[in-house]
Design an enzyme around this catalytic site. Structure first.
Site, PDB file in Angstrom:
ATOM      1  N   LYS A  66       0.860  -1.184   0.000  1.00  0.00           N
ATOM      2  CA  LYS A  66       0.000   0.000   0.000  1.00  0.00           C
ATOM      3  C   LYS A  66       0.893   1.230   0.000  1.00  0.00           C
ATOM      4  CE  LYS A  66      -1.584   2.837   2.986  1.00  0.00           C
ATOM      5  NZ  LYS A  66      -1.768   4.125   2.237  1.00  0.00           N
ATOM      6  N   GLU A 113      10.949   1.084   9.732  1.00  0.00           N
ATOM      7  CA  GLU A 113      12.007   2.051   9.437  1.00  0.00           C
ATOM      8  C   GLU A 113      11.371   3.420   9.617  1.00  0.00           C
ATOM      9  OE1 GLU A 113      14.041   4.765   8.342  1.00  0.00           O
ATOM     10  OE2 GLU A 113      13.536   4.231   6.269  1.00  0.00           O
ATOM     11  N   CYS A 144      14.274  10.398   5.659  1.00  0.00           N
ATOM     12  CA  CYS A 144      14.392   9.981   7.056  1.00  0.00           C
ATOM     13  C   CYS A 144      15.797  10.174   7.589  1.00  0.00           C
ATOM     14  CB  CYS A 144      13.963   8.523   7.205  1.00  0.00           C
ATOM     15  SG  CYS A 144      14.891   7.377   6.165  1.00  0.00           S
ATOM     16  N   GLU A 154      11.199  15.499  14.349  1.00  0.00           N
ATOM     17  CA  GLU A 154      11.552  15.378  12.942  1.00  0.00           C
ATOM     18  C   GLU A 154      10.772  16.410  12.133  1.00  0.00           C
ATOM     19  OE1 GLU A 154      12.372  11.762   9.868  1.00  0.00           O
ATOM     20  OE2 GLU A 154      10.472  11.719  10.933  1.00  0.00           O
TER      21      GLU A 154
END
Length: 491
Positions: free
Chosen positions: A179, A253, A287, A384
């Protein structure tokens, strides 16, 4: 909905389908701000059909039972098709997420190496003969495919982060349901055409598109054996909680707040270039972004001046233009989040050395931003951002640099810049991060495990460790002499 939109379909059990529902999702081109493609909003029935197809293909189909050599041959065919169509897929992704076409082209041209690498591992991966302490027994291990894998991928590099999961999963003999993000579904939906052409058996690879509901259906599905996810730590936590209900294996992750540590003896020009690459390339939407610059105090002003000078010259614009160096933010919510975090940082006392506001050309462009006066306890240094925002934090000595680097809930990556090889390796050993680059940043390869400590995730992608994520280990004991043993003792 405009008839000019490019229409893409689900891919379930070897067939392209519009699914059982009538709703479709529109994908926006973040540079032009206009709809350009649509995909089905998959229903629960569509998700169940994809999982069932993958289950049948695993339990009854040929894939998990075929020889490693034949699986490797299919992986190599798929790699060759990607090589043929790399330009097409790079353009699809650049249109869908606003990243530079030249960056996406580099990714897609490199992606076949993952398939070639894991094709090699498929035919060389072996179990072990164990050193048994029982003379009348042998004990061996074998590695078996974990089963049906659900991959949930993000919007920043859809193809790359899908292949990081798909290549080892196929090499191991697993079947796959993916997905993609509802913001960037197109390249994954189109990739099914290559899978179809490569000749994977029906049900081995399936694509379902949609939003949060589709992801939740997959994450909590009782017939999924493994979930492989890339995204934020918040969503990763929710996926792990859903998976735990059925003891479904997970690899996550997740995010990062990665430090670039620059010592006074580093080459200023090389360090500035590495810092720029780590935070402004890909518009900071990665990331592993090196979003915290930890710089030894005696060179802090010099390095910041060099970075700001470079930042002023970064060319923003059309991501398909080869002269563009930074594209737009991929989505409006992400654009708003970036500007909100910068505003919060300045309210807490951070100073803007460059940028800090929407770019003059409008749209979803944010200026490359350099913040000084940042304290590592500020939100901008702990959360982040996923955008082109660099937080500069000075340090005095090696001990303080390590303490600052590790003062985060994340632990994905780090860069170390110094001409002292002993110090570089000392610091690399003490920084808690899954990937550490010395006098470099943002380099990956199919052979090198990638993943993080703490909130940066669970498990590893790439390398031998990446293959192991899609395997179960079975131990087989064989008694050799036909002797009865005391049934009430162990050993």
């Amino acid at each position: 909905m405009s008839d000019t939109l490019q229409r893409f379909r689900l891919y379930i059990d070897g067939q392209f389908t519009d699914g059982s529902g009538t709703e479709r999702l529109t994908s926006l081109n973040p540079y032009r701000g206009v709809p350009w493609a649509s995909v089905p909003d998959a229903t629960d029935a569509d998700v169940d059909a994809a999982v069932s197809a993958a289950r049948r293909a695993f339990e009854s189909g040929p894939w998990s039972r075929t020889t490693p050599q034949k699986r490797a041959a299919v992986l190599r065919r798929l790699a060759a098709l990607i090589e043929r169509d790399a330009e097409k897929f790079a353009r699809l992704e650049s249109t869908d997420n606003g990243k530079l076409y030249r960056e996406m082209l580099g990714q897609w041209r490199y992606l076949p190496e993952w398939l070639y690498y894991y094709a090699g591992l498929a035919v060389s991966d072996i179990g072990a003969v164990l050193p048994s302490d029982k003379p009348n027994f042998t004990a061996v291990t074998r590695r078996e495919p974990i089963g049906v894998v659900a991959a949930i991928t993000p919007w920043n590099s859809p193809g790359l982060l899908m292949l990081w999961k798909l290549a080892p999963a196929l090499a191991a003999g697993c079947t796959f349901v993916v997905k993609p993000s509802e913001h960037t579904p197109v390249s994954t939906a189109a990739f099914a055409e290559l899978v179809h052409e490569a000749g994977l058996p029906p049900g081995v690879f399936n694509v379902v598109t949609g939003g949060r509901r589709v992801g939740e259906r997959l994450a909590g599905h009782p017939d999924i054996d493994k979930i492989a996810f890339t995204g934020s730590d918040g969503v990763g936590r929710a996926i792990a909680q859903s998976a735990a209900q059925h003891f479904t294996r997970v690899s996550l992750e997740l995010g990062g707040k990665s430090p670039q540590i620059v010592f006074a003896d580093a080459d200023i020009g090389l360090a500035a270039n590495g810092v720029i690459s780590g935070i402004f390339a890909a518009t900071g939407q990665t990331c592993m972004a090196g979003s915290r610059l930890l710089v030894q105090r005696e060179i802090a002003d010099t390095l910041v001046d060099a970075i700001v000078e470079r930042a002023r010259g970064i060319r923003l614009g059309d991501p398909t233009d080869p002269d563009t160096q930074m594209g737009p933010v991929a989505t409006r919510p992400q654009y708003d989040k970036i500007l909100s975090l910068v505003a919060d940082a300045t309210a807490q006392g951070a100073r803007i050395a460059h940028g800090g506001k929407p770019a003059a050309l409008g749209g979803l462009f944010v200026e490359p931003t350099v913040l000084t006066g940042v304290d590592n306890r500020m939100r901008i240094a702990q959360e982040e951002v996923f955008g082109p925002v660099l937080s500069v934090i000075p340090f005095d000595d090696e001990k303080e640099a390590i303490a600052l680097a590790n003062d985060t809930r994340y632990g994905l990556a780090a860069g170390i810049w110094t001409d002292d090889v002993r110090r570089a390796n000392r610091v690399a050993l003490k920084v808690r991060a899954g990937s550490v680059w010395i006098n470099a940043y943002r380099t990956v390869g199919p052979f090198a495990p990638f993943g993080g400590f703490g909130h940066s995730g669970i498990g590893r992608e790439n390398g031998l460790a990446g293959l192991a994520e899609f395997q179960e280990v079975k131990t087989i004991w064989t008694e050799l002499e036909g002797q009865a043993r005391d049934p009430f003792t162990l050993g």
